[in-house]
Design an enzyme around this catalytic site. Sequence first.
Site, short mmCIF file in Angstrom:
data_model
loop_
_atom_site.label_atom_id
_atom_site.label_comp_id
_atom_site.label_asym_id
_atom_site.label_seq_id
_atom_site.Cartn_x
_atom_site.Cartn_y
_atom_site.Cartn_z
N GLU A 79 0.88 -1.18 0.00
CA GLU A 79 0.00 0.00 0.00
C GLU A 79 0.91 1.22 0.00
O GLU A 79 1.44 1.61 1.04
CB GLU A 79 -0.90 -0.01 1.25
CG GLU A 79 -1.86 -1.18 1.34
CD GLU A 79 -3.07 -1.06 0.40
OE1 GLU A 79 -3.34 0.05 -0.10
OE2 GLU A 79 -3.73 -2.09 0.17
N CYS A 102 -2.20 9.46 2.52
CA CYS A 102 -1.74 8.84 1.27
C CYS A 102 -2.65 9.15 0.10
O CYS A 102 -2.21 9.28 -1.03
CB CYS A 102 -1.61 7.34 1.45
SG CYS A 102 -3.12 6.58 2.05
P1 NAD Z 1 8.13 4.72 5.01
O1 NAD Z 1 8.21 3.90 3.78
O2 NAD Z 1 9.25 5.64 5.32
O3 NAD Z 1 7.92 3.80 6.29
C1 NAD Z 1 6.96 2.78 6.34
C2 NAD Z 1 7.46 1.66 7.24
O4 NAD Z 1 8.66 1.10 6.72
C3 NAD Z 1 7.78 2.08 8.68
O5 NAD Z 1 7.23 1.12 9.56
C4 NAD Z 1 9.28 2.11 8.72
O6 NAD Z 1 9.79 1.74 9.98
C5 NAD Z 1 9.68 1.07 7.70
N1 NAD Z 1 10.95 1.39 7.02
C6 NAD Z 1 11.43 2.62 6.71
N2 NAD Z 1 12.61 2.52 6.07
C7 NAD Z 1 12.89 1.20 5.96
C8 NAD Z 1 13.96 0.44 5.39
N3 NAD Z 1 14.99 1.04 4.81
N4 NAD Z 1 13.91 -0.90 5.48
C9 NAD Z 1 12.85 -1.51 6.05
N5 NAD Z 1 11.82 -0.85 6.61
C10 NAD Z 1 11.82 0.49 6.57
O7 NAD Z 1 6.74 5.52 4.86
P2 NAD Z 1 6.11 6.57 5.85
O8 NAD Z 1 6.94 7.81 5.86
O9 NAD Z 1 5.75 5.96 7.14
O10 NAD Z 1 4.73 6.89 5.10
C11 NAD Z 1 4.64 7.79 4.05
C12 NAD Z 1 4.40 7.10 2.73
O11 NAD Z 1 3.47 6.06 2.88
C13 NAD Z 1 3.79 8.03 1.70
O12 NAD Z 1 4.37 7.76 0.43
C14 NAD Z 1 2.34 7.64 1.70
O13 NAD Z 1 1.66 7.95 0.49
C15 NAD Z 1 2.42 6.20 1.94
N6 NAD Z 1 1.19 5.72 2.54
C16 NAD Z 1 0.40 4.87 1.85
C17 NAD Z 1 -0.79 4.43 2.38
C18 NAD Z 1 -1.70 3.51 1.65
O14 NAD Z 1 -2.64 3.02 2.26
N7 NAD Z 1 -1.48 3.23 0.38
C19 NAD Z 1 -1.16 4.85 3.66
C20 NAD Z 1 -0.33 5.71 4.34
C21 NAD Z 1 0.85 6.14 3.79
#
Ligand code: NAD
Length: 453
Positions: A207, A241
């Site tokens: 997602e 998002c």
């Molecule tokens: P992110 O990708 O930075 O983090 C998401 C998760 O991944 C967190 O739990 C984090 O701890 C983990 N993570 C971060 N870096 C990592 C790595 N290098 N290796 C493994 N795990 C890692 O995203 P975010 O900042 O929490 O959220 C923002 C993004 O999420 C935006 O692009 C937004 O559009 C998207 N989003 C999508 C939805 C959806 O339902 N489609 C919902 C909310 C947010």
Amino acid sequence: MKAFIDQQRVFFNSNQTKDLDFRIDQLQKLKSLLLSNQNRLNEAIYADFGKSPFETFTNEFGLVFLDIDEACRKLKKWAKRKRVRTNWVNFPAKSYIIPEPLGVSLIIGAWNYPYQLSLAPAIAAIAAGNTVILKPSELPSNTSKILAELINNSFDPGFFRVVEGGVDETSALLEQRFDKIFFTGSTNVGRIVYQAAAKHLTPVTLELGGKSPAIFTEGANLKMSVKRLIWAKFLNSGQTCIAPDYVLLPKSMKDAFLKLAKAEIEQASYAVENGNYIRIINDRNIERLKKLIDKEKIYFGGEILEQERIIQPTLMHHVTFDDAVMQEEIFGPILPVITYESLEGAISEVKKREKPLSCYVFTNDTFLKNKLLNELSFGGGAVNEAIMHISNSRLPFGGVGQSGMGSYHGEAGFKTFSHYKSILEKATWFETKLKYPPYSEGKLKWIKRLMGL
Ligand code: NAD
């Protein structure tokens, strides 16, 4: 991490989660746990980024409780084996499909709706009979901590466990073998998750995000559309998002749009002290968003209170696709407005970019509505509305292309965490000789005749 997963595999193999009443009991238990700790949960999210109890209920727990209630109500129907017709080749037999849980699931949450984005996939996983390891985002540290405390103290860790942590802990989890990974977050981290899953051939739901356009056509009901759009954009300070990322509208509508948008923002009087404006999650995001605001192009807003981590709702005009604000998902309270000469041109610009998570069409013209819905590819969306499609659990929610793969909510969530096992059950009172050797011309002729050839 391995020990946690082994423990869950033992639990899963004990078949306890196959029992539908067990699943319903666990979902009810989760609901009671969340209800009896509402105040603490509210305080935690307020401490993380200023989310008021009103928004915490409407945007987080309200959806979670609806999900639990729906799963409990419909689980027996969703989990039923489904009969399908048997083809003549297999006569006499019956055919059916049995939904079965995938096994040990890993759910990785994002920070922007930290309760809902962690718990909604967990509800789907539990309804489908999986065990769950939940890794909430580490950025809202208070919400992550309270989820871990409440869930780990209330559930059997072999069934449902929260693991807190950031990149290191998530990477360690991703090295392990799961039966399903459900990830919510950025496209870049989505790629890392997908690669890690490929090593074990683990099915994945991603997602992700993207730049979701709001497209206006000539003759749209501007007043109502702007009201809905501005609410959707500045909800959670744009950290959603499926927030409308930018506006595309005919040149002739621009002045009226901007005036109405400004009035709408002023009328909402977004302010932390009113309990209706949310902080940017951290300093890194303040810095990132600051760079996206071109001061020359501010129509309204633009003020940044760095200490409080607040960015005033900001409208930008004279924006082009080359501006910094159009190069990445904004994920903050900045709304760029781009005008178009022809709808064809606007469609072609959207098509040049990655497929967005959402698209919003504001129009009163049926032909143009259908044209946009037909020609553009995006995860999901709305006509004359924004964001609210997420609240209808009968609409599967998910992205396409770079905005994600797979979907959830309602029955779609149950399906996402299930495998559909196909069974042919043959009767023993009859058998033809046709498929057995020795093969002969005569038998082949019969087979062809039965196939209508
Ligand atoms: P992110 O990708 O930075 O983090 C998401 C998760 O991944 C967190 O739990 C984090 O701890 C983990 N993570 C971060 N870096 C990592 C790595 N290098 N290796 C493994 N795990 C890692 O995203 P975010 O900042 O929490 O959220 C923002 C993004 O999420 C935006 O692009 C937004 O559009 C998207 N989003 C999508 C939805 C959806 O339902 N489609 C919902 C909310 C947010």
